[in-house]
Design a protein around this motif. Structure first.
Motif, PDB file in Angstrom:
ATOM      1  N   VAL A  42     111.096  68.319  72.102  1.00  0.00           N
ATOM      2  CA  VAL A  42     109.932  67.487  71.797  1.00  0.00           C
ATOM      3  C   VAL A  42     109.997  67.086  70.328  1.00  0.00           C
ATOM      4  O   VAL A  42     110.061  67.945  69.442  1.00  0.00           O
ATOM      5  N   GLN A  43     110.000  65.774  70.076  1.00  0.00           N
ATOM      6  CA  GLN A  43     110.065  65.224  68.717  1.00  0.00           C
ATOM      7  C   GLN A  43     108.807  64.406  68.446  1.00  0.00           C
ATOM      8  O   GLN A  43     108.618  63.365  69.057  1.00  0.00           O
ATOM      9  N   PRO A  44     107.936  64.862  67.557  1.00  0.00           N
ATOM     10  CA  PRO A  44     106.768  64.048  67.206  1.00  0.00           C
ATOM     11  C   PRO A  44     107.190  62.756  66.501  1.00  0.00           C
ATOM     12  O   PRO A  44     108.124  62.752  65.693  1.00  0.00           O
ATOM     13  N   ILE A  45     106.513  61.672  66.809  1.00  0.00           N
ATOM     14  CA  ILE A  45     106.757  60.374  66.186  1.00  0.00           C
ATOM     15  C   ILE A  45     105.506  60.005  65.395  1.00  0.00           C
ATOM     16  O   ILE A  45     104.414  59.910  65.969  1.00  0.00           O
ATOM     17  N   ARG A  46     105.652  59.815  64.099  1.00  0.00           N
ATOM     18  CA  ARG A  46     104.520  59.441  63.245  1.00  0.00           C
ATOM     19  C   ARG A  46     104.154  57.974  63.476  1.00  0.00           C
ATOM     20  O   ARG A  46     105.003  57.170  63.886  1.00  0.00           O
ATOM     21  N   PRO A  47     102.928  57.578  63.210  1.00  0.00           N
ATOM     22  CA  PRO A  47     102.502  56.191  63.447  1.00  0.00           C
ATOM     23  C   PRO A  47     103.365  55.150  62.742  1.00  0.00           C
ATOM     24  O   PRO A  47     103.686  54.113  63.322  1.00  0.00           O
ATOM     25  N   GLU A  48     103.786  55.425  61.513  1.00  0.00           N
ATOM     26  CA  GLU A  48     104.589  54.443  60.779  1.00  0.00           C
ATOM     27  C   GLU A  48     106.007  54.312  61.334  1.00  0.00           C
ATOM     28  O   GLU A  48     106.715  53.366  61.014  1.00  0.00           O
ATOM     29  N   ARG A  49     106.440  55.260  62.170  1.00  0.00           N
ATOM     30  CA  ARG A  49     107.765  55.203  62.795  1.00  0.00           C
ATOM     31  C   ARG A  49     107.708  54.668  64.225  1.00  0.00           C
ATOM     32  O   ARG A  49     108.748  54.474  64.845  1.00  0.00           O
ATOM     33  N   ALA A  50     106.514  54.452  64.758  1.00  0.00           N
ATOM     34  CA  ALA A  50     106.345  53.940  66.123  1.00  0.00           C
ATOM     35  C   ALA A  50     106.399  52.419  66.067  1.00  0.00           C
ATOM     36  O   ALA A  50     105.387  51.748  65.894  1.00  0.00           O
ATOM     37  N   LEU A  51     107.604  51.864  66.229  1.00  0.00           N
ATOM     38  CA  LEU A  51     107.826  50.439  66.009  1.00  0.00           C
ATOM     39  C   LEU A  51     107.918  49.623  67.291  1.00  0.00           C
ATOM     40  O   LEU A  51     107.980  48.398  67.229  1.00  0.00           O
ATOM     41  N   LYS A  52     107.962  50.282  68.445  1.00  0.00           N
ATOM     42  CA  LYS A  52     108.067  49.573  69.720  1.00  0.00           C
ATOM     43  C   LYS A  52     107.049  50.136  70.702  1.00  0.00           C
ATOM     44  O   LYS A  52     106.702  51.311  70.621  1.00  0.00           O
ATOM     45  N   PRO A  53     106.579  49.335  71.644  1.00  0.00           N
ATOM     46  CA  PRO A  53     105.698  49.866  72.692  1.00  0.00           C
ATOM     47  C   PRO A  53     106.534  50.556  73.781  1.00  0.00           C
ATOM     48  O   PRO A  53     107.666  50.153  74.063  1.00  0.00           O
ATOM     49  N   TYR A  54     105.988  51.602  74.373  1.00  0.00           N
ATOM     50  CA  TYR A  54     106.624  52.336  75.460  1.00  0.00           C
ATOM     51  C   TYR A  54     105.593  52.562  76.552  1.00  0.00           C
ATOM     52  O   TYR A  54     104.395  52.497  76.307  1.00  0.00           O
ATOM     53  N   THR A  55     106.050  52.867  77.748  1.00  0.00           N
ATOM     54  CA  THR A  55     105.155  53.242  78.838  1.00  0.00           C
ATOM     55  C   THR A  55     105.163  54.752  78.962  1.00  0.00           C
ATOM     56  O   THR A  55     106.227  55.365  79.148  1.00  0.00           O
ATOM     57  N   CYS A  56     104.008  55.361  78.857  1.00  0.00           N
ATOM     58  CA  CYS A  56     103.875  56.813  78.949  1.00  0.00           C
ATOM     59  C   CYS A  56     104.081  57.248  80.405  1.00  0.00           C
ATOM     60  O   CYS A  56     103.388  56.756  81.292  1.00  0.00           O
ATOM     61  N   PRO A  57     105.029  58.164  80.671  1.00  0.00           N
ATOM     62  CA  PRO A  57     105.224  58.620  82.045  1.00  0.00           C
ATOM     63  C   PRO A  57     104.080  59.495  82.554  1.00  0.00           C
ATOM     64  O   PRO A  57     103.949  59.692  83.757  1.00  0.00           O
ATOM     65  N   GLY A  58     103.233  59.988  81.670  1.00  0.00           N
ATOM     66  CA  GLY A  58     102.125  60.837  82.085  1.00  0.00           C
ATOM     67  C   GLY A  58     100.964  60.065  82.686  1.00  0.00           C
ATOM     68  O   GLY A  58     100.412  60.442  83.716  1.00  0.00           O
ATOM     69  N   CYS A  59     100.608  58.940  82.059  1.00  0.00           N
ATOM     70  CA  CYS A  59      99.445  58.177  82.507  1.00  0.00           C
ATOM     71  C   CYS A  59      99.793  56.766  82.969  1.00  0.00           C
ATOM     72  O   CYS A  59      98.971  56.096  83.580  1.00  0.00           O
ATOM     73  N   GLY A  60     101.000  56.316  82.658  1.00  0.00           N
ATOM     74  CA  GLY A  60     101.422  54.980  83.050  1.00  0.00           C
ATOM     75  C   GLY A  60     100.908  53.874  82.144  1.00  0.00           C
ATOM     76  O   GLY A  60     101.189  52.707  82.377  1.00  0.00           O
ATOM     77  N   ARG A  61     100.174  54.240  81.095  1.00  0.00           N
ATOM     78  CA  ARG A  61      99.677  53.231  80.157  1.00  0.00           C
ATOM     79  C   ARG A  61     100.609  53.107  78.963  1.00  0.00           C
ATOM     80  O   ARG A  61     101.474  53.936  78.737  1.00  0.00           O
ATOM     81  N   GLU A  62     100.395  52.072  78.187  1.00  0.00           N
ATOM     82  CA  GLU A  62     101.267  51.779  77.055  1.00  0.00           C
ATOM     83  C   GLU A  62     100.993  52.699  75.866  1.00  0.00           C
ATOM     84  O   GLU A  62      99.847  52.964  75.519  1.00  0.00           O
ATOM     85  N   VAL A  63     102.085  53.162  75.254  1.00  0.00           N
ATOM     86  CA  VAL A  63     102.030  53.817  73.945  1.00  0.00           C
ATOM     87  C   VAL A  63     102.312  52.690  72.961  1.00  0.00           C
ATOM     88  O   VAL A  63     103.425  52.200  72.874  1.00  0.00           O
ATOM     89  N   GLY A  64     101.296  52.238  72.269  1.00  0.00           N
ATOM     90  CA  GLY A  64     101.409  51.049  71.440  1.00  0.00           C
ATOM     91  C   GLY A  64     102.141  51.248  70.128  1.00  0.00           C
ATOM     92  O   GLY A  64     102.396  52.374  69.686  1.00  0.00           O
ATOM     93  N   VAL A  65     102.460  50.137  69.501  1.00  0.00           N
ATOM     94  CA  VAL A  65     103.071  50.137  68.173  1.00  0.00           C
ATOM     95  C   VAL A  65     102.071  50.753  67.196  1.00  0.00           C
ATOM     96  O   VAL A  65     100.881  50.446  67.231  1.00  0.00           O
ATOM     97  N   GLY A  66     102.552  51.638  66.337  1.00  0.00           N
ATOM     98  CA  GLY A  66     101.696  52.274  65.340  1.00  0.00           C
ATOM     99  C   GLY A  66     100.881  53.440  65.859  1.00  0.00           C
ATOM    100  O   GLY A  66     100.009  53.945  65.160  1.00  0.00           O
TER     101      GLY A  66
END
Length: 99
Positions: A42-66
């Motif tokens: 498990v690698q935490p991603i800080r908000p300033e390093r979250a540069l792309k949107p992803y789909t969360c496999p847990g809830c199916g919703r988007e993990v947004g930029v930032g």
């Protein structure tokens, strides 16, 4: 009286000095967790390093930029670490905690 932020007692913790672990610093607070009998890295991603949107496999919703979140991959993959890293998934932190 103003509060002092300096440590008292010599500044050593537990009496011994440990050199910095550069690999740990570069990896952030990467850790291994066991969920449902499987080991995960498990690698935490800080908000300033979250540069792309992803789909969360847990809830199916988007993990947004930032948005702070975690990247997760199998720690015990039989295909090797490179393959496991390529298969990583990005989860909302609360979704991963409840998985």
């Amino acid at each position: 009286m103003p509060r002092s932020n300096r440590r008292r007692g010599g500044g050593k913790r537990d009496g011994e000095w440990e050199p910095l672990d550069i690999a740990r610093i570069r990896a952030g607070s990467r850790r291994t967790e066991t969920r449902r009998g499987v080991e995960w890295t498990v690698q935490p991603i800080r908000p300033e390093r979250a540069l792309k949107p992803y789909t969360c496999p847990g809830c199916g919703r988007e993990v947004g930029v930032g948005v702070a979140h975690v990247a997760v991959w199998r720690a015990d993959s039989i295909m090797g670490e490179d393959s496991a890293l390529a298969d990583r998934r990005h989860w909302h932190t609360p979704c991963w905690r409840t998985f």
